[in-house]
Design a protein around this motif. Structure first.
Motif, PDB file in Angstrom:
ATOM      1  N   ASN A  87       0.809  -1.220   0.000  1.00 32.08           N
ATOM      2  CA  ASN A  87       0.000   0.000   0.000  1.00 32.08           C
ATOM      3  C   ASN A  87       0.845   1.274   0.000  1.00 32.08           C
ATOM      4  OD1 ASN A  87       1.017   0.062   2.577  1.00 32.08           O
ATOM      5  ND2 ASN A  87      -0.963  -0.248   3.604  1.00 32.08           N
ATOM      6  N   GLY A  88       2.175   1.126  -0.093  1.00 26.79           N
ATOM      7  CA  GLY A  88       3.059   2.276  -0.189  1.00 26.79           C
ATOM      8  C   GLY A  88       3.658   2.729   1.133  1.00 26.79           C
ATOM      9  N   GLU A  89       3.168   2.230   2.264  1.00 26.61           N
ATOM     10  CA  GLU A  89       3.713   2.617   3.565  1.00 26.61           C
ATOM     11  C   GLU A  89       5.134   2.078   3.757  1.00 26.61           C
ATOM     12  OE1 GLU A  89      -0.512   2.695   6.079  1.00 26.61           O
ATOM     13  OE2 GLU A  89       0.999   1.160   6.479  1.00 26.61           O
ATOM     14  N   ILE A  90       5.965   2.888   4.447  1.00 26.42           N
ATOM     15  CA  ILE A  90       7.343   2.490   4.728  1.00 26.42           C
ATOM     16  C   ILE A  90       7.511   2.343   6.238  1.00 26.42           C
ATOM     17  CG2 ILE A  90       9.781   3.124   4.550  1.00 26.42           C
ATOM     18  CD1 ILE A  90       9.140   4.610   1.994  1.00 26.42           C
ATOM     19  N   TRP A  91       8.007   1.183   6.659  1.00 27.22           N
ATOM     20  CA  TRP A  91       8.174   0.878   8.075  1.00 27.22           C
ATOM     21  C   TRP A  91       9.631   0.531   8.370  1.00 27.22           C
ATOM     22  CZ3 TRP A  91       4.188   0.406  11.880  1.00 27.22           C
ATOM     23  CH2 TRP A  91       2.897   0.662  11.400  1.00 27.22           C
ATOM     24  N   GLU A  92      10.049   0.901   9.568  1.00 27.85           N
ATOM     25  CA  GLU A  92      11.356   0.482  10.084  1.00 27.85           C
ATOM     26  C   GLU A  92      11.116  -0.605  11.133  1.00 27.85           C
ATOM     27  OE1 GLU A  92      13.567   3.752  11.591  1.00 27.85           O
ATOM     28  OE2 GLU A  92      13.523   4.886   9.706  1.00 27.85           O
ATOM     29  N   LEU A  93      11.726  -1.775  10.909  1.00 25.19           N
ATOM     30  CA  LEU A  93      11.540  -2.909  11.812  1.00 25.19           C
ATOM     31  C   LEU A  93      12.757  -3.045  12.717  1.00 25.19           C
ATOM     32  CD1 LEU A  93      10.136  -5.538   9.279  1.00 25.19           C
ATOM     33  CD2 LEU A  93       8.883  -3.836  10.613  1.00 25.19           C
ATOM     34  N   ASN A  94      12.565  -2.768  14.000  1.00 24.62           N
ATOM     35  CA  ASN A  94      13.601  -3.002  15.008  1.00 24.62           C
ATOM     36  C   ASN A  94      13.298  -4.316  15.725  1.00 24.62           C
ATOM     37  OD1 ASN A  94      15.257  -0.343  15.072  1.00 24.62           O
ATOM     38  ND2 ASN A  94      13.120   0.315  15.036  1.00 24.62           N
ATOM     39  N   GLN A  95      14.132  -4.649  16.707  1.00 25.84           N
ATOM     40  CA  GLN A  95      13.902  -5.909  17.411  1.00 25.84           C
ATOM     41  C   GLN A  95      12.693  -5.849  18.331  1.00 25.84           C
ATOM     42  OE1 GLN A  95      17.623  -7.377  19.219  1.00 25.84           O
ATOM     43  NE2 GLN A  95      17.655  -8.846  17.539  1.00 25.84           N
ATOM     44  N   CYS A  96      12.478  -4.733  18.970  1.00 29.95           N
ATOM     45  CA  CYS A  96      11.396  -4.679  19.953  1.00 29.95           C
ATOM     46  C   CYS A  96      10.399  -3.548  19.673  1.00 29.95           C
ATOM     47  CB  CYS A  96      11.970  -4.521  21.363  1.00 29.95           C
ATOM     48  SG  CYS A  96      12.980  -5.927  21.890  1.00 29.95           S
ATOM     49  N   SER A  97      10.457  -2.950  18.504  1.00 31.14           N
ATOM     50  CA  SER A  97       9.503  -1.897  18.139  1.00 31.14           C
ATOM     51  C   SER A  97       9.501  -1.720  16.631  1.00 31.14           C
ATOM     52  CB  SER A  97       9.857  -0.576  18.830  1.00 31.14           C
ATOM     53  OG  SER A  97      11.101  -0.085  18.360  1.00 31.14           O
ATOM     54  N   THR A  98       8.430  -1.113  16.122  1.00 35.33           N
ATOM     55  CA  THR A  98       8.341  -0.760  14.706  1.00 35.33           C
ATOM     56  C   THR A  98       8.039   0.735  14.598  1.00 35.33           C
ATOM     57  OG1 THR A  98       5.982  -1.283  14.663  1.00 35.33           O
ATOM     58  CG2 THR A  98       7.506  -3.030  14.021  1.00 35.33           C
ATOM     59  N   SER A  99       8.520   1.346  13.524  1.00 29.11           N
ATOM     60  CA  SER A  99       8.302   2.779  13.307  1.00 29.11           C
ATOM     61  C   SER A  99       7.749   2.998  11.911  1.00 29.11           C
ATOM     62  CB  SER A  99       9.611   3.566  13.470  1.00 29.11           C
ATOM     63  OG  SER A  99      10.134   3.402  14.770  1.00 29.11           O
ATOM     64  N   LYS A 100       6.661   3.760  11.834  1.00 30.70           N
ATOM     65  CA  LYS A 100       6.061   4.096  10.544  1.00 30.70           C
ATOM     66  C   LYS A 100       6.491   5.500  10.150  1.00 30.70           C
ATOM     67  CE  LYS A 100       1.606   4.843   8.274  1.00 30.70           C
ATOM     68  NZ  LYS A 100       0.134   4.904   8.450  1.00 30.70           N
ATOM     69  N   ARG A 101       7.066   5.618   8.954  1.00 34.69           N
ATOM     70  CA  ARG A 101       7.507   6.924   8.468  1.00 34.69           C
ATOM     71  C   ARG A 101       6.303   7.723   7.979  1.00 34.69           C
ATOM     72  NH1 ARG A 101      13.000   5.304   4.962  1.00 34.69           N
ATOM     73  NH2 ARG A 101      14.219   4.567   6.781  1.00 34.69           N
ATOM     74  N   GLU A 102       6.251   8.983   8.389  1.00 37.53           N
ATOM     75  CA  GLU A 102       5.129   9.840   8.008  1.00 37.53           C
ATOM     76  C   GLU A 102       5.190  10.211   6.531  1.00 37.53           C
ATOM     77  OE1 GLU A 102       2.656  10.387   9.909  1.00 37.53           O
ATOM     78  OE2 GLU A 102       3.540   9.517  11.716  1.00 37.53           O
ATOM     79  N   VAL A 103       6.401  10.364   6.011  1.00 36.89           N
ATOM     80  CA  VAL A 103       6.584  10.700   4.590  1.00 36.89           C
ATOM     81  C   VAL A 103       7.158   9.475   3.895  1.00 36.89           C
ATOM     82  CG1 VAL A 103       7.732  12.194   2.924  1.00 36.89           C
ATOM     83  CG2 VAL A 103       6.999  13.125   5.133  1.00 36.89           C
ATOM     84  N   SER A 104       6.463   8.960   2.883  1.00 30.74           N
ATOM     85  CA  SER A 104       6.894   7.730   2.199  1.00 30.74           C
ATOM     86  C   SER A 104       6.993   7.950   0.691  1.00 30.74           C
ATOM     87  CB  SER A 104       5.921   6.594   2.503  1.00 30.74           C
ATOM     88  OG  SER A 104       4.592   6.976   2.167  1.00 30.74           O
ATOM     89  N   LEU A 105       7.701   9.016   0.322  1.00 30.47           N
ATOM     90  CA  LEU A 105       7.840   9.314  -1.094  1.00 30.47           C
ATOM     91  C   LEU A 105       8.858   8.406  -1.776  1.00 30.47           C
ATOM     92  CD1 LEU A 105       7.773  13.238  -0.970  1.00 30.47           C
ATOM     93  CD2 LEU A 105       5.901  11.670  -1.524  1.00 30.47           C
ATOM     94  N   ASN A 106       9.983   8.180  -1.117  1.00 27.19           N
ATOM     95  CA  ASN A 106      10.992   7.304  -1.701  1.00 27.19           C
ATOM     96  C   ASN A 106      11.543   6.356  -0.631  1.00 27.19           C
ATOM     97  OD1 ASN A 106      12.206   9.503  -0.357  1.00 27.19           O
ATOM     98  ND2 ASN A 106      14.147   9.095  -1.405  1.00 27.19           N
ATOM     99  N   LEU A 107      12.017   5.196  -1.098  1.00 24.84           N
ATOM    100  CA  LEU A 107      12.540   4.164  -0.197  1.00 24.84           C
ATOM    101  C   LEU A 107      14.030   4.386   0.010  1.00 24.84           C
ATOM    102  CD1 LEU A 107      11.981   1.568   1.403  1.00 24.84           C
ATOM    103  CD2 LEU A 107      12.543   0.275  -0.666  1.00 24.84           C
ATOM    104  N   ALA A 108      14.397   4.804   1.221  1.00 22.18           N
ATOM    105  CA  ALA A 108      15.805   5.034   1.569  1.00 22.18           C
ATOM    106  C   ALA A 108      16.040   4.513   2.984  1.00 22.18           C
ATOM    107  CB  ALA A 108      16.153   6.508   1.477  1.00 22.18           C
ATOM    108  N   TYR A 109      17.297   4.113   3.246  1.00 22.75           N
ATOM    109  CA  TYR A 109      17.587   3.547   4.569  1.00 22.75           C
ATOM    110  C   TYR A 109      17.626   4.630   5.636  1.00 22.75           C
ATOM    111  CZ  TYR A 109      19.478   0.347   8.044  1.00 22.75           C
ATOM    112  OH  TYR A 109      19.637  -0.420   9.154  1.00 22.75           O
ATOM    113  N   GLU A 110      18.284   5.727   5.336  1.00 24.94           N
ATOM    114  CA  GLU A 110      18.360   6.841   6.289  1.00 24.94           C
ATOM    115  C   GLU A 110      17.134   7.727   6.135  1.00 24.94           C
ATOM    116  OE1 GLU A 110      20.542   7.119   8.585  1.00 24.94           O
ATOM    117  OE2 GLU A 110      21.894   5.508   7.933  1.00 24.94           O
ATOM    118  N   TYR A 111      16.570   8.146   7.261  1.00 25.13           N
ATOM    119  CA  TYR A 111      15.364   8.975   7.245  1.00 25.13           C
ATOM    120  C   TYR A 111      15.385   9.886   8.465  1.00 25.13           C
ATOM    121  CZ  TYR A 111      10.392  10.221   7.543  1.00 25.13           C
ATOM    122  OH  TYR A 111       9.211  10.900   7.635  1.00 25.13           O
ATOM    123  N   ARG A 112      15.206  11.185   8.237  1.00 19.27           N
ATOM    124  CA  ARG A 112      15.259  12.159   9.331  1.00 19.27           C
ATOM    125  C   ARG A 112      13.922  12.840   9.593  1.00 19.27           C
ATOM    126  NH1 ARG A 112      20.491  12.751  10.650  1.00 19.27           N
ATOM    127  NH2 ARG A 112      22.078  12.221   9.085  1.00 19.27           N
TER     128      ARG A 112
END
Length: 578
Positions: A87-112
């Motif tokens: 569906n276009g959403e970008i998530w960061e998967l950690n060991q004990c938590s997940t983070s959803k990026r508010e801006v998902s225009l492009n797929l990149a490892y670093e996100y600020r």
């Protein structure tokens, strides 16, 4: 002399040899179950579950189509995986938590940019390339449930402690053979039952019961074989029960390498006990226990069977043996006016004066250190780098020559003169390992094997040394209390291994300090090689004060006739346990 004693035992005492090897075969299963958790409860690489269908995966500069392809690149628990859903959403998967990026225009490892963080409500994804399934991945024993995984081995060792106390007492009341039957069958039944537990708590409970029967068997097996084995081979026979325990550790490594699903792995390990379970009913009761229960006819039957196997034409008669023992008992009482033999003794007698108290503290410390070091080296072997299965196999294999060296050294150099250098050597090896670069895996493994060898010599020797340091009136009490300290060390050892998460060398530092302190204190203990066993606390105290044993006072012993007859199936037993 030691090897000739063993050869004599095998050639002249065929019955005892058969009973011995049948009994110690089952000791392998104790080694198996004690160390089974090193692979069964391993924590694989993991991250939080994905809240949807994945279209692409990113890990640093590597882009893959599935998370399974990322595990080979995963190097640290601080890493995270970036996934893009269909569906276009970008998530960061950690060991004990997940983070959803508010801006998902492009797929990149670093996100600020802004992110919304969530707990792992979708479960976890585990790396199954090495282990298809473990109890950790089965019941998600990670993150806030990680402490449950860390309790698996300590609760097992607690069962070891309780089982030794319970079954040791039952064996004195109901007989050695019945306890051997029950604990052998229990190891098989509970071992299989562990594989079919339905949740974490049932798993821990059944493993606790398995620990109790495994410990109970090992305790009673020591008593059983020492009551059958003759005096000349008793030291070697009792020491090499440990060797079969070590073979069990080697089997764990082999089965762990071949089977990568925890419940199948547990079934294969438990099957190892089946041959003994099928034939243990043929083992006889020990004549010692039968005589203590005044079952003279049954004792005579066992003695006759032993005589036929050993090709003895004129087996000793129970009536003659009891008469000789009674005569010795009467003469011993007439020659000794000390009433301490009729006094009931307790743990405080091990602290009756400064010399005995110092001896007791030192002996307890050696028991604790030996057990702590033994299990720290064993449990941490799978974390040394390289092939963890080979590491555990070598850690078990190094024990086999260790007990041979211990038997030879304790008879040639003496008990104390063997114990001191090996305790101090194990402390020095612990320090040496800290200075070996982490890239030198082979050198680290060899150093850990040397440490396990050194602590193994000390651990095997302390059983007999303790029995010789104390008089007859408190000997069982001394060995029993030392054995309890040993089991306390085995309970503490898993927690000590977990300290690697604070500093990788912290467990070795603690073992090294304890071994060095034990080695220094051992210098104050008396040498017991070639000295008669003492009967009173006064005699034991004098043994610590004088260079030479007093020739004017020797403890009462069996007469030559009684000793000759008792040679066939032993005199004293020492209740020991790993």
């Amino acid at each position: 002399e030691g090897f000739s004693s063993v050869n004599l035992f095998l050639s002249l005492y065929r019955f005892q040899a058969c009973v011995y090897f049948a009994s110690v075969f089952q000791a392998m299963s104790c080694g198996i179950h004690y160390l089974a958790s090193v692979f069964m409860a391993v924590t694989p690489k993991f991250v939080c579950g994905i809240p949807g269908n994945v279209s692409s995966v990113l890990f640093y500069n590597s882009s893959e189509s599935s998370i399974e392809d990322i595990w080979t690149l995963w190097t640290s628990t601080e890493n995270y995986i970036v996934v893009q859903l269909e569906n276009g959403e970008i998530w960061e998967l950690n060991q004990c938590s997940t983070s959803k990026r508010e801006v998902s225009l492009n797929l990149a490892y670093e996100y600020r940019g802004n992110k919304s963080t969530f707990p792992c409500s979708n479960g976890y994804l585990y790396d199954d390339t090495k282990w298809k399934s473990t109890v950790v991945s089965q019941w998600d024993l990670v993150c806030d449930r990680e402490w449950l995984a860390k309790l698996i081995q300590p609760t097992f060792m607690l069962g070891v402690l309780i089982g030794a106390v319970i079954f040791g007492d039952i064996a004195d009341r109901l007989g050695r053979r019945r306890v051997i039957w029950f604990t052998s069958a229990g190891q098989f039944v509970f071992g299989i039952a562990v594989a079919f537990t339905f949740d974490y708590y049932s798993f821990v409970i059944v493993r606790f019961l398995l620990a109790m029967v495994s410990s109970g068997y090992l305790v009673v097996a020591f008593v059983y074989v020492t009551e059958f084995v003759g005096i000349k081979a008793r030291t070697w026979a009792s020491m090499h029960v440990h060797a079969f325990f070590a073979v069990g550790i080697m089997i764990v490594a082999l089965v762990g390498f071949l089977v990568r699903t925890w419940w199948i792995y547990q079934i294969f390990l438990s099957i190892a006990t089946l041959p003994f379970v099928l034939c243990c009913w043929m083992l006889p009761e020990t004549p010692f226990w039968l005589l203590s229960e005044e079952r003279y006819e049954d004792a005579q039957k066992v003695i006759n069977i032993m005589a036929r196997w050993n090709k003895v034409s004129t087996p000793c008669k129970v009536s003659e043996l009891c008469a000789v023992q009674q005569d010795d008992l009467v003469s011993g009482r007439m020659g000794d006016n000390d009433t301490s033999s009729t006094k009931k003794h307790n743990i405080l007698d091990l602290f009756c004066n400064w010399h005995i108290a110092r001896r007791t503290i030192t002996v307890w410390l050696i028991w604790f250190t030996g057990s702590l070091g033994y299990y720290v080296f064993s449990l941490s072997s799978v974390s040394l780098g390289g092939n963890e299965y080979l590491n555990l196999f070598l850690i078990g294999a190094v024990e086999l020559p260790c007990y041979i060296i211990a038997c030879i050294a304790m008879d040639k150099l003496g008990r104390r003169n063997t114990l001191i250098p090996f305790l101090i050597l194990s402390a020095l090896i612990c320090v040496l390992i800290m200075f070996i670069p982490q890239d030198f895996n082979i050198l680290i493994i060899l150093a850990n094997m040397a440490g396990k060898f050194s602590i193994g010599v000390a651990f095997g020797l302390i059983y007999l040394y303790t029995a010789e340091l104390y008089p007859t009136i408190v000997r069982s009490l001394a060995v029993g209390s030392g054995s309890m300290m040993c089991r306390v060390g085995s309970v503490v050892a898993p927690f000590c291994v977990y300290l690697r998460s604070i500093w990788i060398f912290l467990p070795l530092l603690l073992v090294g300090i304890m071994a060095l302190l034990s080695g220094i204190l051992t210098i104050m203990l008396p040498e017991t090689l070639g000295k008669p066993l003492t009967n009173t606390l006064e005699e034991a105290t004098e043994m610590g004060r004088k260079k030479k044993s007093c020739s004017g006072k020797t403890p009462p012993a069996h007469s030559g006739a009684a000793l000759e007859k008792m040679e066939m199936f032993g005199q004293e037993t020492v209740n020991t346990e790993k």
